[in-house]
Design a protein around this motif. Structure first.
Motif, PDB file in Angstrom:
ATOM      1  N   ARG A   1       1.067  -1.277  -0.110  1.00  0.00           N
ATOM      2  CA  ARG A   1       0.121  -0.193  -0.141  1.00  0.00           C
ATOM      3  C   ARG A   1       0.855   1.500  -0.154  1.00  0.00           C
ATOM      4  O   ARG A   1       0.609   2.081  -1.105  1.00  0.00           O
ATOM      5  CB  ARG A   1      -1.113   0.202   1.203  1.00  0.00           C
ATOM      6  N   THR A   2       1.597   1.083   0.592  1.00  0.00           N
ATOM      7  CA  THR A   2       2.904   2.242   0.905  1.00  0.00           C
ATOM      8  C   THR A   2       3.783   2.565  -0.920  1.00  0.00           C
ATOM      9  O   THR A   2       3.474   3.686  -1.311  1.00  0.00           O
ATOM     10  CB  THR A   2       3.653   2.545   1.922  1.00  0.00           C
ATOM     11  N   VAL A   3       3.942   1.118  -0.953  1.00  0.00           N
ATOM     12  CA  VAL A   3       4.587   1.722  -2.643  1.00  0.00           C
ATOM     13  C   VAL A   3       3.756   2.349  -3.331  1.00  0.00           C
ATOM     14  O   VAL A   3       3.829   3.220  -4.280  1.00  0.00           O
ATOM     15  CB  VAL A   3       4.698   0.269  -3.304  1.00  0.00           C
ATOM     16  N   SER A   4       2.354   2.020  -3.579  1.00  0.00           N
ATOM     17  CA  SER A   4       1.367   2.322  -4.025  1.00  0.00           C
ATOM     18  C   SER A   4       0.673   3.628  -4.392  1.00  0.00           C
ATOM     19  O   SER A   4       0.571   4.314  -5.307  1.00  0.00           O
ATOM     20  CB  SER A   4       0.049   1.198  -4.424  1.00  0.00           C
ATOM     21  N   LEU A   5       0.821   4.453  -3.171  1.00  0.00           N
ATOM     22  CA  LEU A   5       0.937   5.736  -3.155  1.00  0.00           C
ATOM     23  C   LEU A   5       1.747   6.058  -3.527  1.00  0.00           C
ATOM     24  O   LEU A   5       1.234   7.676  -3.730  1.00  0.00           O
ATOM     25  CB  LEU A   5       0.179   5.238  -1.196  1.00  0.00           C
ATOM     26  N   SER A   6       2.716   5.797  -2.936  1.00  0.00           N
ATOM     27  CA  SER A   6       4.434   6.896  -3.578  1.00  0.00           C
ATOM     28  C   SER A   6       3.792   6.817  -4.709  1.00  0.00           C
ATOM     29  O   SER A   6       3.967   8.696  -5.107  1.00  0.00           O
ATOM     30  CB  SER A   6       5.180   5.998  -2.822  1.00  0.00           C
TER      31      SER A   6
ATOM     32  N   LYS B   1       4.924  13.532  -9.044  1.00  0.00           N
ATOM     33  CA  LYS B   1       6.726  14.181  -8.747  1.00  0.00           C
ATOM     34  C   LYS B   1       7.652  14.872 -10.046  1.00  0.00           C
ATOM     35  O   LYS B   1       7.086  15.755 -10.764  1.00  0.00           O
ATOM     36  CB  LYS B   1       7.369  12.572  -9.275  1.00  0.00           C
ATOM     37  N   SER B   2       7.958  15.405  -9.247  1.00  0.00           N
ATOM     38  CA  SER B   2       8.863  16.905  -9.622  1.00  0.00           C
ATOM     39  C   SER B   2      10.163  16.641 -10.059  1.00  0.00           C
ATOM     40  O   SER B   2      10.818  15.833 -10.302  1.00  0.00           O
ATOM     41  CB  SER B   2       9.181  18.231  -8.240  1.00  0.00           C
ATOM     42  N   LYS B   3      10.435  17.860 -10.753  1.00  0.00           N
ATOM     43  CA  LYS B   3      11.914  17.710 -11.608  1.00  0.00           C
ATOM     44  C   LYS B   3      12.973  17.696 -10.732  1.00  0.00           C
ATOM     45  O   LYS B   3      13.830  17.583 -10.855  1.00  0.00           O
ATOM     46  CB  LYS B   3      12.082  18.445 -13.119  1.00  0.00           C
ATOM     47  N   HIS B   4      12.182  18.275  -9.388  1.00  0.00           N
ATOM     48  CA  HIS B   4      13.693  18.997  -8.662  1.00  0.00           C
ATOM     49  C   HIS B   4      13.711  17.829  -7.804  1.00  0.00           C
ATOM     50  O   HIS B   4      12.450  17.320  -7.245  1.00  0.00           O
ATOM     51  CB  HIS B   4      13.355  20.456  -8.307  1.00  0.00           C
ATOM     52  N   THR B   5      14.857  18.268  -6.923  1.00  0.00           N
ATOM     53  CA  THR B   5      14.448  17.402  -4.904  1.00  0.00           C
ATOM     54  C   THR B   5      15.021  18.334  -4.486  1.00  0.00           C
ATOM     55  O   THR B   5      15.418  19.381  -4.462  1.00  0.00           O
ATOM     56  CB  THR B   5      15.580  16.691  -5.914  1.00  0.00           C
ATOM     57  N   GLY B   6      14.222  17.703  -3.402  1.00  0.00           N
ATOM     58  CA  GLY B   6      14.506  18.593  -2.112  1.00  0.00           C
ATOM     59  C   GLY B   6      14.281  19.558  -2.141  1.00  0.00           C
ATOM     60  O   GLY B   6      12.838  19.781  -2.411  1.00  0.00           O
ATOM     61  N   SER B   7      13.928  20.978  -1.444  1.00  0.00           N
ATOM     62  CA  SER B   7      13.899  22.418  -1.460  1.00  0.00           C
ATOM     63  C   SER B   7      13.132  22.919  -2.702  1.00  0.00           C
ATOM     64  O   SER B   7      11.846  23.639  -2.999  1.00  0.00           O
ATOM     65  CB  SER B   7      14.300  23.073  -0.368  1.00  0.00           C
ATOM     66  N   GLU B   8      13.718  21.940  -3.683  1.00  0.00           N
ATOM     67  CA  GLU B   8      13.648  22.861  -4.872  1.00  0.00           C
ATOM     68  C   GLU B   8      12.357  21.999  -5.983  1.00  0.00           C
ATOM     69  O   GLU B   8      11.402  22.407  -6.647  1.00  0.00           O
ATOM     70  CB  GLU B   8      14.737  22.863  -6.027  1.00  0.00           C
ATOM     71  N   SER B   9      11.569  20.738  -5.464  1.00  0.00           N
ATOM     72  CA  SER B   9      10.837  20.225  -5.739  1.00  0.00           C
ATOM     73  C   SER B   9       9.400  20.505  -4.764  1.00  0.00           C
ATOM     74  O   SER B   9       8.372  20.841  -5.988  1.00  0.00           O
ATOM     75  CB  SER B   9      10.705  18.832  -4.803  1.00  0.00           C
TER      76      SER B   9
END
Length: 305
Positions: A227-232, A237-245
């Motif tokens: 269930r956790t994998v399906s929710l994720s 999804k954003s092209k940036h990571t961290g605070s830039e997401s």
């Protein structure tokens, strides 16, 4: 002398006839079991002894491999001999040792399997509690040996022996390795058989219950993980990571974007206010005149000069 030889020969013939009727399938099965068990337990013992580091599971596995190896190398061949010579086993020491080892290997294997089940249950279902240590495991294996010897092996040595019996086909007087006649109706034999039955049922129930709980715990964990994998996977999804997401469509941080927006609105308000104040100080005829027309006041001042 001649009569005894004929009687012995007749018993051998009856052994062979009974073996051909009933003993061949079980003999073939036991031979396969003996070969596979001997090779497999030898392999397990050497691999766990030489390749694996000391652990609780290694200790239990080595004990189980040794006991099963003993059963494959002695108990099964002895059983094959008794199946082939069903009416002519006359050695009392052989009978007592055979029964003792049969009872010991069977009971000790079940007891070690239950210990492994308890150890697995505690690690999976009670991971925060105190677990088995290597020292505890070794002590437990030694205590199991003592319990099996006292409760099962020694009473078995006492009550088992060689009895005389009458054969089924030719009514000859033969021999068998079983409970002695004077113990068959005794309280000791009844208690012994009752203990064997209760221990077998108890060991079986403990193994079934504990492994059922372990399986249920693993199943619930797998369901939660799926269930956790399906929710994720459903989350954008954003092209940036961290605070830039956390970004807006124009690529700016949302907090910075809102702050800049607020500053822009304040500046626009200030400009509007200044513009309104400036228009209120200028005469109406000038505010309505053409901005490109020359200034009258400036021309008059120049004429006076």
């Amino acid at each position: 002398m001649k009569m005894s030889m004929n009687a012995t020969y007749s018993l051998e013939e009856e052994d062979y006839e009974e073996f051909k009727k009933n003993g061949i399938p079980i003999t073939a099965y036991l031979i396969v079991l003996c070969v596979v068990g001997t090779v497999g337990n030898t392999h397990v013992f050497l691999v766990y002894l030489l390749k694996y580091k000391a652990s609780t599971y290694k200790t239990f596995t080595l004990c189980l491999a040794v006991v099963d190896f003993l059963g494959c190398t002695f108990c099964i061949p002895a059983s094959l001999y008794i199946i082939r010579h069903r009416n002519t086993v006359q050695s009392l020491p052989f009978c007592k040792v055979y029964r003792a080892l049969m009872n010991f290997t069977g009971a000790y294997s079940l007891l070690v399997l239950d210990c492994i089940a308890v150890e697995r249950y505690r690690k999976v279902c009670q991971a925060t509690r105190v677990q088995f240590t290597i020292r505890t495991t070794r002590i437990l294996c030694a205590v199991n040996v003592v319990l099996v010897l006292v409760m099962i092996v020694i009473p078995g040595i006492i009550i088992y022996g060689i009895n005389r019996k009458t054969t089924q086909d030719n009514s000859l007087l033969g021999y068998e390795c079983t409970v002695l006649d004077h113990f068959k109706s005794s309280t000791l034999a009844k208690i012994y058989r009752g203990i064997l039955f209760i221990l077998f049922v108890l060991f079986l129930i403990v193994s079934i219950v504990l492994y059922t709980l372990v399986g249920r715990k693993i199943y619930v964990h797998q369901i939660k993980h799926s269930r956790t994998v399906s929710l994720s996977t459903r989350m954008p999804k954003s092209k940036h990571t961290g605070s830039e997401s956390l970004s807006t469509e124009d690529g700016r941080h949302p907090i910075r974007h809102s702050h800049e927006k607020g500053m822009s609105s304040d500046i626009m308000t200030l400009v509007t206010t200044v513009h309104d104040n400036h228009n209120s100080d200028v005469p109406g005829d000038i505010r309505t005149s053409n901005p490109s027309a020359p200034d009258v006041n400036s021309n008059n001042s120049e004429t006076r000069r």
